[in-house]
Scaffold this motif. Sequence first.
Motif, PDB file in Angstrom:
ATOM      1  N   LEU A  79       0.807  -1.213   0.000  1.00 62.56           N
ATOM      2  CA  LEU A  79       0.000   0.000   0.000  1.00 62.56           C
ATOM      3  C   LEU A  79       0.842   1.265   0.000  1.00 62.56           C
ATOM      4  N   ALA A  80       2.028   1.210   0.613  1.00 65.60           N
ATOM      5  CA  ALA A  80       2.872   2.403   0.707  1.00 65.60           C
ATOM      6  C   ALA A  80       3.818   2.541  -0.479  1.00 65.60           C
ATOM      7  N   GLU A  81       4.365   1.435  -0.962  1.00 64.60           N
ATOM      8  CA  GLU A  81       5.428   1.492  -1.973  1.00 64.60           C
ATOM      9  C   GLU A  81       4.994   1.007  -3.360  1.00 64.60           C
ATOM     10  N   ARG A  82       3.991   0.128  -3.425  1.00 70.09           N
ATOM     11  CA  ARG A  82       3.601  -0.448  -4.720  1.00 70.09           C
ATOM     12  C   ARG A  82       2.088  -0.406  -4.936  1.00 70.09           C
ATOM     13  N   PRO A  83       1.458   0.741  -4.727  1.00 74.85           N
ATOM     14  CA  PRO A  83      -0.008   0.789  -4.851  1.00 74.85           C
ATOM     15  C   PRO A  83      -0.498   0.436  -6.257  1.00 74.85           C
ATOM     16  N   GLU A  84       0.343   0.658  -7.265  1.00 73.23           N
ATOM     17  CA  GLU A  84      -0.066   0.340  -8.636  1.00 73.23           C
ATOM     18  C   GLU A  84      -0.253  -1.165  -8.847  1.00 73.23           C
ATOM     19  N   HIS A  85       0.331  -1.961  -7.968  1.00 75.13           N
ATOM     20  CA  HIS A  85       0.257  -3.416  -8.103  1.00 75.13           C
ATOM     21  C   HIS A  85      -0.993  -3.990  -7.440  1.00 75.13           C
ATOM     22  N   TRP A  86      -1.666  -3.226  -6.590  1.00 72.26           N
ATOM     23  CA  TRP A  86      -2.719  -3.758  -5.746  1.00 72.26           C
ATOM     24  C   TRP A  86      -3.819  -4.458  -6.555  1.00 72.26           C
ATOM     25  N   ARG A  87      -4.326  -3.823  -7.587  1.00 71.87           N
ATOM     26  CA  ARG A  87      -5.450  -4.392  -8.339  1.00 71.87           C
ATOM     27  C   ARG A  87      -5.052  -5.647  -9.114  1.00 71.87           C
ATOM     28  N   ARG A  88      -3.786  -5.830  -9.378  1.00 75.15           N
ATOM     29  CA  ARG A  88      -3.345  -7.038 -10.086  1.00 75.15           C
ATOM     30  C   ARG A  88      -3.500  -8.283  -9.224  1.00 75.15           C
ATOM     31  N   LEU A  89      -3.669  -8.087  -7.917  1.00 80.37           N
ATOM     32  CA  LEU A  89      -3.720  -9.222  -7.003  1.00 80.37           C
ATOM     33  C   LEU A  89      -5.030  -9.994  -7.089  1.00 80.37           C
ATOM     34  N   THR A  90      -5.962  -9.551  -7.896  1.00 75.55           N
ATOM     35  CA  THR A  90      -7.171 -10.351  -8.113  1.00 75.55           C
ATOM     36  C   THR A  90      -6.868 -11.586  -8.949  1.00 75.55           C
ATOM     37  N   ASP A  91      -5.734 -11.597  -9.638  1.00 74.98           N
ATOM     38  CA  ASP A  91      -5.302 -12.739 -10.436  1.00 74.98           C
ATOM     39  C   ASP A  91      -4.564 -13.723  -9.525  1.00 74.98           C
ATOM     40  N   PRO A  92      -5.055 -14.960  -9.382  1.00 74.78           N
ATOM     41  CA  PRO A  92      -4.416 -15.915  -8.465  1.00 74.78           C
ATOM     42  C   PRO A  92      -2.957 -16.198  -8.785  1.00 74.78           C
ATOM     43  N   VAL A  93      -2.595 -16.220 -10.068  1.00 79.15           N
ATOM     44  CA  VAL A  93      -1.206 -16.488 -10.446  1.00 79.15           C
ATOM     45  C   VAL A  93      -0.313 -15.324 -10.014  1.00 79.15           C
ATOM     46  N   VAL A  94      -0.767 -14.101 -10.268  1.00 76.24           N
ATOM     47  CA  VAL A  94      -0.013 -12.921  -9.844  1.00 76.24           C
ATOM     48  C   VAL A  94       0.127 -12.911  -8.321  1.00 76.24           C
ATOM     49  N   THR A  95      -0.949 -13.246  -7.628  1.00 73.68           N
ATOM     50  CA  THR A  95      -0.911 -13.249  -6.165  1.00 73.68           C
ATOM     51  C   THR A  95       0.074 -14.278  -5.630  1.00 73.68           C
ATOM     52  N   GLU A  96       0.117 -15.452  -6.249  1.00 68.43           N
ATOM     53  CA  GLU A  96       1.050 -16.482  -5.794  1.00 68.43           C
ATOM     54  C   GLU A  96       2.489 -16.010  -5.918  1.00 68.43           C
ATOM     55  N   HIS A  97       2.834 -15.422  -7.070  1.00 70.77           N
ATOM     56  CA  HIS A  97       4.199 -14.919  -7.253  1.00 70.77           C
ATOM     57  C   HIS A  97       4.481 -13.736  -6.318  1.00 70.77           C
ATOM     58  N   THR A  98       3.484 -12.874  -6.139  1.00 73.26           N
ATOM     59  CA  THR A  98       3.660 -11.707  -5.272  1.00 73.26           C
ATOM     60  C   THR A  98       3.919 -12.133  -3.826  1.00 73.26           C
ATOM     61  N   ALA A  99       3.122 -13.067  -3.340  1.00 78.99           N
ATOM     62  CA  ALA A  99       3.296 -13.531  -1.965  1.00 78.99           C
ATOM     63  C   ALA A  99       4.693 -14.102  -1.761  1.00 78.99           C
ATOM     64  N   GLU A 100       5.166 -14.884  -2.738  1.00 77.92           N
ATOM     65  CA  GLU A 100       6.494 -15.472  -2.598  1.00 77.92           C
ATOM     66  C   GLU A 100       7.581 -14.404  -2.612  1.00 77.92           C
ATOM     67  N   ARG A 101       7.421 -13.406  -3.453  1.00 72.60           N
ATOM     68  CA  ARG A 101       8.420 -12.327  -3.498  1.00 72.60           C
ATOM     69  C   ARG A 101       8.407 -11.501  -2.215  1.00 72.60           C
ATOM     70  N   LEU A 102       7.233 -11.251  -1.670  1.00 70.35           N
ATOM     71  CA  LEU A 102       7.160 -10.478  -0.436  1.00 70.35           C
ATOM     72  C   LEU A 102       7.784 -11.247   0.727  1.00 70.35           C
TER      73      LEU A 102
ATOM     74  N   LEU B 293      -4.170 -11.572   0.437  1.00 72.82           N
ATOM     75  CA  LEU B 293      -3.933 -10.548  -0.580  1.00 72.82           C
ATOM     76  C   LEU B 293      -4.982 -10.615  -1.684  1.00 72.82           C
ATOM     77  N   ARG B 294      -5.266 -11.817  -2.167  1.00 74.47           N
ATOM     78  CA  ARG B 294      -6.216 -11.940  -3.280  1.00 74.47           C
ATOM     79  C   ARG B 294      -7.621 -11.524  -2.857  1.00 74.47           C
ATOM     80  N   ARG B 295      -8.052 -11.976  -1.692  1.00 77.63           N
ATOM     81  CA  ARG B 295      -9.422 -11.684  -1.271  1.00 77.63           C
ATOM     82  C   ARG B 295      -9.596 -10.210  -0.868  1.00 77.63           C
ATOM     83  N   LEU B 296      -8.572  -9.617  -0.256  1.00 81.31           N
ATOM     84  CA  LEU B 296      -8.649  -8.190   0.063  1.00 81.31           C
ATOM     85  C   LEU B 296      -8.671  -7.344  -1.202  1.00 81.31           C
ATOM     86  N   ALA B 297      -7.786  -7.653  -2.149  1.00 84.64           N
ATOM     87  CA  ALA B 297      -7.721  -6.866  -3.385  1.00 84.64           C
ATOM     88  C   ALA B 297      -8.996  -7.004  -4.198  1.00 84.64           C
TER      89      ALA B 297
END
Length: 410
Positions: free
Chosen positions: A263-286, A373-377
């Motif tokens: 929310l503070a550093e990557r707000p542009e990425h937030w809406r992409r988290l509705t995609d389960p594949v994107v969310t899986e990679h995002t969670a692992e990177r975080l 992340l996916r359900r919140l987004a």
Amino acid sequence: MSSPAADTGTDTDTPPPPLHRLPFTPARPPHPTTLPDGTPAWLVTRYHDVRQVLGDPRLTRNDLHEVGAAGSTADVAANPASLFNQDGAAHRRLRATVQRAFTPRAIASWQPWVAAAVQQSVDALLAVGPPADLVTAFTRPVPFAVTARLMGLDGDGPDRLDEGRLRHWTLALLAQGGGDQEPEQDEQAGRTEALAEFGAFTDELIERRRRSPGPDLVSRLVQAADRDGGIAEDALAFLVLGLTASGNESVTGALGNALVYLLAERPEHWRRLTDPVVTEHTAERLLHYIPLGDDEATLRRATSPVDVGGVTVPAGAVVAASLGSANRDPAVFPGGIEADLGTPLDAPTLAFSVGPHYCIGAWRVRLELRESLRRLATALPDLRLTVPLEQLSWQLGGTTRSPAAIPVSW
């Protein structure tokens, strides 16, 4: 478990940085350092060197539970009965017992109600409406609901545990000294009383599960330990206690720190988290780039001379393997944390260690972070922080660090 003071000093007069900005020693060949308690050690920071240290049987955790810390260490990290502080035959027996409880089939059966617990908290957030604090409304309730269900503590009988009591006990278990400053007498007495209560609750829980087992994880652990034999009762009790407390707190920290960064550093990425594949990679990177705590290094002792990255570490030496540095090694992860969060990592993360001490709760942290992340987004595409990152306050004093509040609106 503690950061080498010679390489990553901290200023206690200034607020701590968020964990995604925590400085780490740059990846370079193994070199001498000094731990906060004055212990000389070899600091290992490169990805492949750290992987070797974590998997080499000549580098052991035995007799290291009191090494490295400047002040008192958390019971969950310092207790010799902890699974983390054992190696050799005793560790293999206890680890095998744990693995029989965490079967792939069992984990698969838990996934639907983990998702349901996340969705329940999302629905509650929506029902109340903005503004909200994500810590009290989400990052604490979700892990607690999962912990209570997983450990069979969500019923109406004597095993029932409310969130306030577990948090009180957890803070006592994970409490650490603030450098050279000893806790006040009343504070120490309160912590001792809380730990005694938590220990008594755990002992009674194990006995009740032994007499009348159920489908919960505690029952599975007790049954596996009794079948295997050779598992000390204090090791079993500390395992149950640690899984109940530190697992809950670790997920709270991971969720809170991930949400702060997004929310503070990557707000542009937030809406992409509705995609389960994107969310899986995002969670692992975080999980890869945002550490689960302030500690830079996990410690090992060399039982014989070991060549690490072209450097010979002598027998008896302490080795401090920096997971944070290894996960930022530019030779392996050239994009760093600023890379596209929706793409796979270049190599497996060391966030949960590797080898015999690989984190037994990694599946849970990954699952809860992905689902959250996916359900919140999906439910709140316009979720945003309502204060600058620099104004956030932090929950300090344990093996993990997380935001004390995350004020948001939508």
